[in-house]
Design a protein around this motif. Structure first.
Motif: not given
Length: 167
Positions: A71-83, A119-133
């Motif tokens: 369920t993890l995105p291909a790279s950390l750059s896909h983590l586009a959550g709120p900064p 608690s994240g179980v989908t790729r969208e949970h990680y990409t929508s809510w985690l910010n890479v920085d």
């Protein structure tokens, strides 16, 4: 008649059945020391998580974190959550306890990351809510379960290097 209901008379057959049941129950009691160890018959393939047998040859449950890597995105750059700012997580991520987090507050940001990561179980949970920085800056301080940390660092070697640099 008792309270308008007829009471059935106990027969010798009922008493014999009760006695037989008592004897069978008594025979079925096995001393605790002679009982077999609990074994979990897993309906899943043991090969997916290595050996499913513990040191005593009993079946054990798979790790809670089995399948997270898919369920993890291909790279950390896909983590586009709120900064930054105040963020309110959806119920499917924060189903118990706090849902609103101020990312400027280090303690709340820690709880935010722990909630999303555990608690994240989908790729969208990680990409929508985690910010890479933010994740990179907080990675070393997060008290993640070891198996989950291994999954994330195995999938994203740059997180493992961030941890190695801080040691």
């Amino acid at each position: 008649m008792v309270d308008g209901l007829s009471r059935r008379r106990r027969t010798s057959t009922d008493e014999e059945a009760d006695a037989t049941l008592r004897i069978a129950t008594r025979r079925a009691r096995v001393p605790r020391s002679r009982r077999p160890a609990f074994q979990f018959d897993c309906p899943f393939d043991p090969g997916q998580n290595g050996s499913m047998d513990d040191a005593h040859g009993r079946r054990k449950l798979p790790s809670r974190w089995t399948g997270v890597e898919e369920t993890l995105p291909a790279s950390l750059s896909h983590l586009a959550g709120p900064p930054g700012g105040v963020v309110e997580l959806p119920h499917d991520l924060a189903w118990s306890g706090r849902r609103s987090f101020d990312l400027a507050n280090p303690v709340q940001r820690y709880m935010y990351h722990m909630t999303v990561l555990t608690s994240g179980v989908t790729r969208e949970h990680y990409t929508s809510w985690l910010n890479v920085d933010l994740l990179r800056s907080d990675w070393t301080s997060l008290g993640l379960p070891r198996p989950l940390r291994r999954v994330w660092e195995g999938h994203f070697p740059e997180l493992a290097s961030v941890r190695a640099e801080s040691d």
